[in-house]
Design an enzyme around this catalytic site. Structure first.
Site, PDB file in Angstrom:
ATOM      1  N   LYS A  22       0.851  -1.190   0.000  1.00  0.00           N
ATOM      2  CA  LYS A  22       0.000   0.000   0.000  1.00  0.00           C
ATOM      3  C   LYS A  22       0.886   1.239   0.000  1.00  0.00           C
ATOM      4  O   LYS A  22       1.989   1.147   0.559  1.00  0.00           O
ATOM      5  CB  LYS A  22      -0.894   0.021   1.257  1.00  0.00           C
ATOM      6  CG  LYS A  22      -1.715  -1.226   1.506  1.00  0.00           C
ATOM      7  CD  LYS A  22      -2.991  -1.281   0.712  1.00  0.00           C
ATOM      8  CE  LYS A  22      -3.746  -2.571   0.964  1.00  0.00           C
ATOM      9  NZ  LYS A  22      -4.997  -2.666   0.192  1.00  0.00           N
TER      10      LYS A  22
ATOM     11  N   LYS B 179     -13.204  -5.348   7.379  1.00  0.00           N
ATOM     12  CA  LYS B 179     -13.888  -4.198   6.781  1.00  0.00           C
ATOM     13  C   LYS B 179     -14.883  -4.579   5.696  1.00  0.00           C
ATOM     14  O   LYS B 179     -15.715  -3.756   5.297  1.00  0.00           O
ATOM     15  CB  LYS B 179     -12.847  -3.229   6.209  1.00  0.00           C
ATOM     16  CG  LYS B 179     -12.194  -3.698   4.913  1.00  0.00           C
ATOM     17  CD  LYS B 179     -11.184  -2.686   4.356  1.00  0.00           C
ATOM     18  CE  LYS B 179     -10.631  -3.152   3.040  1.00  0.00           C
ATOM     19  NZ  LYS B 179      -9.508  -2.307   2.559  1.00  0.00           N
TER      20      LYS B 179
ATOM     21  N   ASP C 231      -1.540  -5.352  -5.053  1.00  0.00           N
ATOM     22  CA  ASP C 231      -2.963  -5.124  -4.810  1.00  0.00           C
ATOM     23  C   ASP C 231      -3.740  -5.514  -6.073  1.00  0.00           C
ATOM     24  O   ASP C 231      -3.159  -5.672  -7.150  1.00  0.00           O
ATOM     25  CB  ASP C 231      -3.230  -3.669  -4.427  1.00  0.00           C
ATOM     26  CG  ASP C 231      -4.177  -3.621  -3.228  1.00  0.00           C
ATOM     27  OD1 ASP C 231      -3.978  -2.787  -2.331  1.00  0.00           O
ATOM     28  OD2 ASP C 231      -5.081  -4.483  -3.184  1.00  0.00           O
ATOM     29  N   GLU C 232      -5.042  -5.684  -5.922  1.00  0.00           N
ATOM     30  CA  GLU C 232      -5.860  -6.239  -7.008  1.00  0.00           C
ATOM     31  C   GLU C 232      -5.885  -5.351  -8.245  1.00  0.00           C
ATOM     32  O   GLU C 232      -6.175  -5.823  -9.356  1.00  0.00           O
ATOM     33  CB  GLU C 232      -7.288  -6.505  -6.536  1.00  0.00           C
ATOM     34  CG  GLU C 232      -8.153  -5.297  -6.303  1.00  0.00           C
ATOM     35  CD  GLU C 232      -7.889  -4.611  -4.978  1.00  0.00           C
ATOM     36  OE1 GLU C 232      -8.376  -3.481  -4.769  1.00  0.00           O
ATOM     37  OE2 GLU C 232      -7.134  -5.171  -4.166  1.00  0.00           O
TER      38      GLU C 232
ATOM     39  N   LYS D  50       1.965  -9.414  -1.511  1.00  0.00           N
ATOM     40  CA  LYS D  50       1.272  -9.452  -2.805  1.00  0.00           C
ATOM     41  C   LYS D  50       1.003  -8.054  -3.350  1.00  0.00           C
ATOM     42  O   LYS D  50       0.952  -7.071  -2.612  1.00  0.00           O
ATOM     43  CB  LYS D  50      -0.065 -10.200  -2.690  1.00  0.00           C
ATOM     44  CG  LYS D  50      -1.097  -9.574  -1.773  1.00  0.00           C
ATOM     45  CD  LYS D  50      -2.369 -10.399  -1.688  1.00  0.00           C
ATOM     46  CE  LYS D  50      -3.308 -10.204  -2.842  1.00  0.00           C
ATOM     47  NZ  LYS D  50      -3.821  -8.809  -2.927  1.00  0.00           N
TER      48      LYS D  50
ATOM     49  N   HIS E 162      -7.653 -13.683  -6.173  1.00  0.00           N
ATOM     50  CA  HIS E 162      -8.315 -12.533  -5.572  1.00  0.00           C
ATOM     51  C   HIS E 162      -9.715 -12.497  -6.178  1.00  0.00           C
ATOM     52  O   HIS E 162      -9.908 -12.863  -7.334  1.00  0.00           O
ATOM     53  CB  HIS E 162      -7.549 -11.246  -5.900  1.00  0.00           C
ATOM     54  CG  HIS E 162      -7.954 -10.087  -5.048  1.00  0.00           C
ATOM     55  ND1 HIS E 162      -9.179  -9.460  -5.157  1.00  0.00           N
ATOM     56  CD2 HIS E 162      -7.300  -9.464  -4.039  1.00  0.00           C
ATOM     57  CE1 HIS E 162      -9.255  -8.492  -4.257  1.00  0.00           C
ATOM     58  NE2 HIS E 162      -8.135  -8.481  -3.561  1.00  0.00           N
TER      59      HIS E 162
ATOM     60  N   HIS F 144      -9.652 -15.905  -1.542  1.00  0.00           N
ATOM     61  CA  HIS F 144     -10.212 -15.009  -0.524  1.00  0.00           C
ATOM     62  C   HIS F 144     -11.636 -15.448  -0.174  1.00  0.00           C
ATOM     63  O   HIS F 144     -12.445 -15.668  -1.067  1.00  0.00           O
ATOM     64  CB  HIS F 144     -10.276 -13.577  -1.050  1.00  0.00           C
ATOM     65  CG  HIS F 144      -8.949 -12.901  -1.188  1.00  0.00           C
ATOM     66  ND1 HIS F 144      -8.661 -11.695  -0.587  1.00  0.00           N
ATOM     67  CD2 HIS F 144      -7.816 -13.261  -1.838  1.00  0.00           C
ATOM     68  CE1 HIS F 144      -7.423 -11.324  -0.886  1.00  0.00           C
ATOM     69  NE2 HIS F 144      -6.884 -12.259  -1.625  1.00  0.00           N
TER      70      HIS F 144
HETATM   71  C1  CAP Z   1      -7.056  -5.501   1.839  1.00  0.00           C
HETATM   72  C2  CAP Z   1      -7.200  -5.462   0.320  1.00  0.00           C
HETATM   73  C3  CAP Z   1      -7.937  -6.671  -0.280  1.00  0.00           C
HETATM   74  C4  CAP Z   1      -9.309  -6.952   0.265  1.00  0.00           C
HETATM   75  C5  CAP Z   1     -10.114  -7.869  -0.650  1.00  0.00           C
HETATM   76  C6  CAP Z   1      -7.915  -4.221  -0.094  1.00  0.00           C
HETATM   77  O1  CAP Z   1      -6.351  -4.373   2.278  1.00  0.00           O
HETATM   78  O2  CAP Z   1      -5.936  -5.407  -0.289  1.00  0.00           O
HETATM   79  O3  CAP Z   1      -8.027  -6.389  -1.656  1.00  0.00           O
HETATM   80  O4  CAP Z   1      -9.180  -7.586   1.475  1.00  0.00           O
HETATM   81  O5  CAP Z   1     -11.325  -8.189  -0.048  1.00  0.00           O
HETATM   82  O6  CAP Z   1      -7.502  -3.685  -1.125  1.00  0.00           O
HETATM   83  O7  CAP Z   1      -8.869  -3.830   0.509  1.00  0.00           O
HETATM   84  P1  CAP Z   1      -6.344  -3.997   3.833  1.00  0.00           P
HETATM   85  P2  CAP Z   1     -11.797  -9.711   0.118  1.00  0.00           P
HETATM   86  O8  CAP Z   1      -5.677  -5.091   4.581  1.00  0.00           O
HETATM   87  O9  CAP Z   1      -5.560  -2.732   3.902  1.00  0.00           O
HETATM   88  O10 CAP Z   1      -7.754  -3.817   4.258  1.00  0.00           O
HETATM   89  O11 CAP Z   1     -10.673 -10.418   0.799  1.00  0.00           O
HETATM   90  O12 CAP Z   1     -13.026  -9.629   0.959  1.00  0.00           O
HETATM   91  O13 CAP Z   1     -12.051 -10.215  -1.234  1.00  0.00           O
HETATM   92 MG    MG Z   2      -6.579  -5.112  -2.222  1.00  0.00          MG
END
Ligand code: CAP
Ligand code: MG
Length: 417
Positions: free
Chosen positions: A145, A303, A173-174, A171, A263, A296
């Protein structure tokens, strides 16, 4: 012809769907009939071209309990190994019909012959644990991040700090792919260099999961590039890439032999509404059949929105071999299809580890971006706090007790609990 046969006993070669149906001003029986017809051989009216042998192929509603119906589909309706075709039948037009106000596909029971037309995961839980030499404890990971904006070297440096602090997996991010300020190939080279340095320093196996999400051929060549650079893992946004692209990646990965992390970005467009769409349990089925190694599933406590019962059912669906029937899911025997690792991510921090382990067990990958990179003392301290929380939990120490002798954890608890 009728698609209702409440005396029908499904054949072992039948595929069975559990739907939740909210009829639109018609009886549940009538609505069920529409669902069975439209998802198999029928349409809104009788057609002159229908033949007696084809009528036999019609789906059969064999159970109606309140708003829940079970429908049996003959194997002949499906092309073995073809997920897009199977879903175009049982998860296609039916969601758009006026005959229903809401419709949700809750779960699928797959016949052995269809299961045998898929390879399943290459590694799964056991293979990943063996690769990382972590036999029992939850794995822990972080996500670089801010999601976007860092350059390749900044990205790799943060990864190094997290690994040195004790994190197993770093990893992308998406939404990070090959961008002007952060090029895919350079990022992979820089970050794997840092991985190797962290492995030498810590003596632990470390993982970098580059995001290869892209047009299918481009995605395949990025996967090959990672393999050439001695990467062991890739991540892919399974929903936005689509099931067809995913099956292609899976086939090519049979010789690349990378661990495939799924993801699910975008899943909530169809999984969130408990009355309409497709459940995460079904997404779990498909990811397991196609052969992803990690998926996931949600956190219950973080959150992202997620109902505890559905998250636990999804975990069981992807991690167990024999699945018992529950109130809103069907039994299953996954035969040769390996269990895949459940990933808990989204708003997590070290203070939530005891809750996660208590509710989801040790076969989870705990991923925290903000919950590690947001630590007041920095990334390395955030990583240490996460490992300390896992160690405390596995050794039955309360976090409060353990934090008395572990500064990083203490700060994390002050910050987030
Ligand atoms: C978490 C995260 C993941 C989400 C995906 C985000 O970051 O990188 O993509 O957890 O959701 O971008 O929000 P944080 P899920 O740890 O900073 O919250 O696992 O529900 O698919
Ligand atoms: Mg993410």
């Amino acid at each position: 012809m009728s698609y209702i046969n409440l005396k029908y006993k499904p054949d072992k070669n039948d595929l069975i769907c559990l739907f939740r149906v909210e009829p639109n001003k018609i009886s549940i029986k009538k609505a069920a009939e529409h669902v069975a017809a439209e998802s198999s051989i029928g349409t809104w009216t009788h057609v002159k071209t229908m033949k007696p042998r084809i009528k036999k192929l019609g789906a059969k509603v064999f159970e109606i309990k309140g708003n829940y119906i079970k429908v049996a589909y003959s194997l002949d309706l499906f092309e073995p190994g073809n997920i897009p075709q199977i879903l175009s039948s049982i998860a296609g037009n039916i969601f758009g019909m006026k005959a229903v106000n809401n419709l949700r596909l809750e779960d699928i029971n797959w016949p052995d012959k269809l299961i045998k037309s898929f390879k399943g995961p290459l590694y799964g839980i056991k293979g990943v644990r063996k690769l990382l030499k972590i036999p029992k404890r939850p794995l822990c990971g972080t996500i670089i991040k801010p999601k976007l904006g860092l350059n390749e070297k900044e990205h790799a440096k943060i990864a190094y700090e997290a690994w040195i602090g004790g994190i197993d997996i770093v990893k992308d991010d998406e939404n990070l792919s090959d961008l002007r300020f952060n090029r895919f190939e350079k990022r992979v080279v820089e970050t794997l260099k840092m991985r190797d340095k962290a492995e030498r320093k810590t003596g632990e196996r470390k993982v970098y999961m580059p995001n290869i999400t892209a047009e299918t051929n481009e995605m395949l060549s990025r996967a090959e590039f990672v393999r050439e650079q001695n990467g062991r893992y890739v991540m892919v946004d399974i929903v936005t890439v689509g099931w067809s692209g995913l099956q292609t990646l899976k086939d090519v990965n049979d010789y690349l032999k990378l661990v495939l992390h799924a993801h699910r970005s975008g899943h909530a467009t169809f999984t969130r509404n408990k009355k309409h769409g497709v459940s995460m349990v079904v997404v779990g089925d498909i990811a397991r059949l196609i052969g992803l190694d990690q998926l996931h599933i949600g956190t219950i406590i973080g959150k992202m929105k997620g109902v505890k019962s559905e998250i636990l059912t999804t975990q069981e669906e992807i991690e167990k071999r024999i699945i018992k029937e529950h109130i809103h899911s069907l039994e299953e025997d996954w035969l040769h299809i390996k269990p895949i690792f459940a990933v808990c991510s989204g708003g997590l921090h070290p203070g939530l580890v005891p809750y996660l382990v208590k509710n989801l067990g040790n076969d989870i990958i705990i991923q925290a971006g903000g919950g590690i990179l947001g630590h007041r003392l920095g990334t390395r301290a955030g990583a240490r706090a996460m490992r300390q929380a896992i160690d405390a939990t596995l050794n039955n120490f309360s976090l409060k007790e353990y934090s008395k002798t572990h500064k990083e954890l203490k700060v994390a608890l002050q910050q987030w609990l």
